[in-house]
Design a protein around this motif. Sequence first.
Motif, mmCIF file in Angstrom:
data_model
loop_
_atom_site.group_PDB
_atom_site.id
_atom_site.type_symbol
_atom_site.label_atom_id
_atom_site.label_comp_id
_atom_site.label_asym_id
_atom_site.label_seq_id
_atom_site.Cartn_x
_atom_site.Cartn_y
_atom_site.Cartn_z
ATOM 1 N N ALA B 351 0.821 -1.206 0.000
ATOM 2 C CA ALA B 351 0.000 0.000 0.000
ATOM 3 C C ALA B 351 0.852 1.252 0.000
ATOM 4 C CB ALA B 351 -0.936 -0.016 1.205
ATOM 5 N N ALA B 352 1.814 1.325 0.959
ATOM 6 C CA ALA B 352 2.539 2.577 1.152
ATOM 7 C C ALA B 352 3.595 2.794 0.091
ATOM 8 C CB ALA B 352 3.157 2.608 2.547
ATOM 9 N N ARG B 353 4.268 1.701 -0.318
ATOM 10 C CA ARG B 353 5.398 1.902 -1.226
ATOM 11 C C ARG B 353 5.056 1.576 -2.661
ATOM 12 N NH1 ARG B 353 9.627 -0.581 3.093
ATOM 13 N NH2 ARG B 353 9.518 1.200 4.524
ATOM 14 N N THR B 354 4.348 0.466 -2.897
ATOM 15 C CA THR B 354 4.049 0.107 -4.276
ATOM 16 C C THR B 354 2.967 1.016 -4.861
ATOM 17 O OG1 THR B 354 4.480 -2.182 -3.653
ATOM 18 C CG2 THR B 354 3.465 -1.787 -5.808
ATOM 19 N N LEU B 355 1.914 1.210 -4.080
ATOM 20 C CA LEU B 355 0.755 1.934 -4.626
ATOM 21 C C LEU B 355 0.774 3.415 -4.272
ATOM 22 C CD1 LEU B 355 -2.131 -0.587 -3.885
ATOM 23 C CD2 LEU B 355 -1.205 -0.004 -6.124
ATOM 24 N N GLY B 356 0.899 3.694 -2.999
ATOM 25 C CA GLY B 356 0.775 5.086 -2.558
ATOM 26 C C GLY B 356 -0.682 5.440 -2.304
ATOM 27 N N GLY B 357 -0.862 6.479 -1.540
ATOM 28 C CA GLY B 357 -2.193 6.868 -1.089
ATOM 29 C C GLY B 357 -3.200 7.118 -2.199
ATOM 30 N N PRO B 358 -2.892 7.975 -3.157
ATOM 31 C CA PRO B 358 -3.881 8.294 -4.185
ATOM 32 C C PRO B 358 -4.349 7.080 -4.970
ATOM 33 C CG PRO B 358 -2.076 9.874 -4.239
ATOM 34 C CD PRO B 358 -1.675 8.817 -3.269
ATOM 35 N N LEU B 359 -3.415 6.197 -5.312
ATOM 36 C CA LEU B 359 -3.779 5.042 -6.118
ATOM 37 C C LEU B 359 -4.647 4.074 -5.323
ATOM 38 C CD1 LEU B 359 -3.207 4.566 -8.985
ATOM 39 C CD2 LEU B 359 -1.179 3.245 -8.404
ATOM 40 N N LEU B 360 -4.262 3.895 -4.048
ATOM 41 C CA LEU B 360 -5.061 3.010 -3.202
ATOM 42 C C LEU B 360 -6.484 3.547 -3.053
ATOM 43 C CD1 LEU B 360 -5.141 0.501 -1.431
ATOM 44 C CD2 LEU B 360 -4.464 1.931 0.509
ATOM 45 N N ASN B 380 -25.717 2.222 3.815
ATOM 46 C CA ASN B 380 -24.761 3.221 4.274
ATOM 47 C C ASN B 380 -23.506 3.114 3.427
ATOM 48 O OD1 ASN B 380 -26.337 4.359 6.200
ATOM 49 N ND2 ASN B 380 -25.543 3.139 7.897
ATOM 50 N N THR B 381 -22.996 4.252 3.066
ATOM 51 C CA THR B 381 -21.865 4.279 2.139
ATOM 52 C C THR B 381 -20.575 3.873 2.833
ATOM 53 O OG1 THR B 381 -22.974 6.113 1.068
ATOM 54 C CG2 THR B 381 -20.680 5.732 0.473
ATOM 55 N N ALA B 382 -19.794 3.033 2.165
ATOM 56 C CA ALA B 382 -18.493 2.629 2.714
ATOM 57 C C ALA B 382 -17.538 3.812 2.675
ATOM 58 C CB ALA B 382 -17.941 1.470 1.896
ATOM 59 N N ILE B 383 -16.652 3.836 3.643
ATOM 60 C CA ILE B 383 -15.759 4.987 3.796
ATOM 61 C C ILE B 383 -14.319 4.544 3.632
ATOM 62 C CG2 ILE B 383 -15.023 6.795 5.374
ATOM 63 C CD1 ILE B 383 -17.635 6.558 6.777
ATOM 64 N N ILE B 384 -13.573 5.313 2.867
ATOM 65 C CA ILE B 384 -12.139 5.056 2.761
ATOM 66 C C ILE B 384 -11.417 5.708 3.937
ATOM 67 C CG2 ILE B 384 -10.130 5.261 1.282
ATOM 68 C CD1 ILE B 384 -12.100 5.748 -1.038
ATOM 69 N N SER B 385 -11.775 6.949 4.174
ATOM 70 C CA SER B 385 -11.195 7.650 5.320
ATOM 71 C C SER B 385 -12.146 8.767 5.704
ATOM 72 C CB SER B 385 -9.821 8.229 4.967
ATOM 73 O OG SER B 385 -9.968 9.174 3.923
ATOM 74 N N ASN B 386 -12.037 9.208 6.961
ATOM 75 C CA ASN B 386 -12.927 10.262 7.421
ATOM 76 C C ASN B 386 -12.563 11.597 6.824
ATOM 77 O OD1 ASN B 386 -14.701 8.874 8.983
ATOM 78 N ND2 ASN B 386 -13.376 8.889 10.773
ATOM 79 N N ALA B 387 -11.302 11.976 7.018
ATOM 80 C CA ALA B 387 -10.853 13.256 6.474
ATOM 81 C C ALA B 387 -10.225 13.016 5.115
ATOM 82 C CB ALA B 387 -9.847 13.900 7.424
ATOM 83 N N PRO B 388 -10.462 13.902 4.164
ATOM 84 C CA PRO B 388 -9.916 13.668 2.821
ATOM 85 C C PRO B 388 -8.396 13.625 2.779
ATOM 86 C CG PRO B 388 -10.972 15.830 2.983
ATOM 87 C CD PRO B 388 -11.272 15.121 4.238
ATOM 88 N N ASP B 389 -7.736 14.256 3.747
ATOM 89 C CA ASP B 389 -6.281 14.274 3.690
ATOM 90 C C ASP B 389 -5.653 13.207 4.587
ATOM 91 O OD1 ASP B 389 -5.930 17.163 5.932
ATOM 92 O OD2 ASP B 389 -7.046 15.284 6.076
ATOM 93 N N PHE B 390 -6.489 12.240 5.005
ATOM 94 C CA PHE B 390 -5.973 11.206 5.901
ATOM 95 C C PHE B 390 -4.890 10.385 5.224
ATOM 96 C CE2 PHE B 390 -5.880 8.205 9.215
ATOM 97 C CZ PHE B 390 -5.944 6.925 8.692
ATOM 98 N N LEU B 391 -5.085 10.098 3.920
ATOM 99 C CA LEU B 391 -4.183 9.188 3.235
ATOM 100 C C LEU B 391 -2.953 9.893 2.681
ATOM 101 C CD1 LEU B 391 -6.703 6.870 1.370
ATOM 102 C CD2 LEU B 391 -5.256 6.312 3.295
#
Lengths: 456, 550
Positions: B351-360, B380-391
């Motif tokens: 996740a962190a090195r191969t893909l990175g936040g935006p791609l994930l 109910n809608t699934a959530i990736i993260s609460n705050a948009p800048d979390f990733l």
Amino acid sequence: MATLTQAPAHISSSPAAAVGRVRWVELQLLLAPAALALLGVVTLVSVRTGQTRWGWEDLSIGLLFVAAIFAASVAFSAARFIGDEVLFPVTATLSGLGFLMIQRLGPEVAPEANVAVRQLLYLAAALALMVGIALVFKRRHLRLLRDYKYTWAIAGILLTASVSIFGVEINGAKLWFDLRVFYFQPSELLKIILVIFLAAYLSEKRALLAAPFIVGRLRLPPLPYLFPAVLMWGASLGLFVVQKDLGQALLLFGIFLSMLYLASGRISYVLVGLVAFAGGAYLMFRLFPHVQTRVSIWLDAWRYGLGSGSQLVQSQYALASGGIFGQGLGQGNPTYIPLVHTDFVFSAIGEEFGLLGTFALLLLYLFFVFRGFRIALDAVDDFSRFLAAGLSVVLGLQVVIIVGGNTGMFPLTGITLPFISYGGSSLLSNFIIVGILLAISGMKPAQRVAIPEVPA
Amino acid sequence: MSRGVRRAIRTLAGVGAITVAAIGLWAQQDHLWLICLLLCAPLIALALWPGAAPGQPLLTRSTGRLAHIVLTLFMVLSLHLVHLQVVSADIIGSRTQRTPQGTVRNPRILEADLAARRGEIFAADGEKIVRQQVLPDGTMRRTYGDPNLTYLVGYYNPIRFGANGLELTYDDALLGRRDADPVRAFSSSLLHQPLQGNDLLLTVVPAVQTRAAAALGNRRGSVVVLDAKTGATIAMVSNPHLDPAGLAPGQPEQSQAYWERLRNDPTSPFVFRPTQGLYTPGSTFKAVTAAAAIDTGKARPETVYEDRGVINIEGFRLIERNIPRGRESQQAFTLSEAFAYSLNVVFAQVAARTLGGPLLADYARRFGFGEPLPFDLPTNTAIISNAPDFLQNAPAVAETGFGQGELLASPLQMATVAAAIANDGRAMEPYLVAGVRRADGTMAEQHAPKVWRTPIRAETAVQMRAMMENSVTTGYANAAAIPGTRVGGKTGSAEVPSGDAHAWFIGYATGKSTTYAIAVIVENGGEGSTVAAPIARQVLEATLAYDAKK
């Protein structure tokens, strides 16, 4: 300069008075309300039992109504009455429809009170009163009304004042006398007294009303107008405040403005009067909380839909559910409206007879008013002209105010729908109006008096 | 004023009146309508104003004019009646308003609803879940069948509690207000006949639903089985759930008491777990991470990743707990092995090195995260993260990659993830109602399977399926294996702030006619491999048995 007023080309609906003539037109026209009454009763019985079989005993109340209206017409024919032959059938149709609605609503709304029978009794009494007035009131009796106008006016004021003291309070307003047999509402008579007074006053002062009253650069209506005008304005607003009855105030002021217009022909006076009334009403709105509540209920009835706005909200639901063709007599749900048989019969008609029904009803009233105006135009002298026109306007304005209130166009008032709402005083006073109109229409045209034409 | 000018003014006024009235009728606004009426009045008066005949005495003229004023007022009244009774009748008749004393609504509608022949609801094999009975005295009663199925339909008590579930979302169709034959609807309204409702045909299979309910037992959680090729819901179990029969009309004291119990129940039985329960997906989300890595070409199932038991990603220290016994010295695993053994350290790197936040985040969105999931019941809608800048920081991305972080998903959402992989990368729109059938037998609505999203390519799906089947045959998802059938899956043990981890399993099994996707969650159940996977096996067996008989 004086010119004789021209006699109109035709005189009411009957040919020249032939002694001993039977009123055929009237009798034939009465077939319509008779059919309405009988068909309506049969419909109600069918809806109630769910079957299409009926017996003669079910029709009895309808037959009594038919007998009453034909009896009135036969009485007219027997007395060789030459008055208008169309006005009474229109009235009979309206009261027949009203009676039908009371039969429909009564058992559901007030089952112990036997309202249908009581309404029939009121109707019979009112019919008798109407026939009496039409036959007895002759040309020479006009003098009684005209010459004693101030007496009448004072009597009216005393009557109105006394109900505030001696009357009983119903629904927050002291408008009724408890006469044991029924409740009498003197305000119903007041409107007739006002028309009589104004007709007498204006017809007398006609010659003086031509010249405007000049104050500096201001061209005001002349003093004979201005003085009663201000008096009336103050009196109706006062009535409104004291008796908390906006409808009555509106009606009285409306009558006054109409007769003012009749006498003067100047629309500007009417507009000034309207502005003055609007200003006064606005002042009342700012000063008195009960006026404010009435207005806010009117403007946002749904917010108070479970409380004081419930009548208006249910009325709108009822009218909307009627659509064009209506739900059918006896098959709607008008009883959701509180006090439907007294205040909101129009909405009940709208729900069960639809837009076609409400249009028909309005047309009947319009026809009544126009017939009344026709009688006014053919009247024998100025006083009776004013009287007839004024009484017709009374009815027309009443219908506008009550239908407007029921449908949410105006704030709600306590005025009744003429001939249709349940209530003795209302029926009696409206049939008195019919009686006077018929009497005027029956006054002998040959004794027309030359009236000096007022230079415009 | 000449005749011509007067006529022009009259025509103009008439046209003006009509225009103002039309605007008012079209605008559908209370106060605006009153103002339009007020404007119409003088315009109508002007349009109808009679000219004066020469030599007419004053009184005659003013009487005639007064008559026209009365006529004008009556015409304004008629206009208002047209508005109330014809043009805006439907809007006014259905208007409701919340007030401090309660809700204002048209009692006629409620009467019509109560007298209506409400539609019945059927399961896939024709079994009646909800029946509408007409009692001898003419009143209606709604009776309930299998308690494992009835809570999908929901309760229906319009006077006291309202409705939920399908009774709510398909209320119009069940009453016959929608999807009715217009001619018949008009004639029956004229004849004052009660509304004739439409029936609902569901996709749920009672045999599978019963098995799934038994497998889940009394534990809180959910089981969702979908037909991966069409999106049809084969089974949907929720624990806890409410019993609609307990809230039905006709038993005011008991139903009120039951209602109070339900409302005060700390396990929230009103929350329908499969669609409205949002949980941390845990390791089941690794399917998304892996799919993202493979679909972008940045990794393959054979790609090797280092796993020495601990990793430090920009200050975030992660300890590996899932290394299979006996392989502690391996220190490097393929993506496929890491998938089978649910290795967090590997997936943190992916996740962190191969893909990175935006791609994930992008691939999560492709699988439907962050978007409302279309379904016949509220979701109910699934959530990736609460705050948009979390990733935006690597530790957060790493955590999200192995299924923790701020991720939240419903069981239906995760079942759709599995279904997408099973269906060659195409996620079908899930549905529960196969169709709406009218009283005369014709279908008013019929659900046609629809592709909802295509998160990955078919080739990626093939490789994902291989990894998932490997996870079942050799990995921690072994408890879900069914001899003789290809079963793919991924377990998860989602760490939560309080209590045991949620036990998850998502996967698929191929039957004779189609492939079925499944998601199982047991709230605070512990380990997915020991708790959720066995449930999945039982349910998939039942599903395949049903499939074999189709």
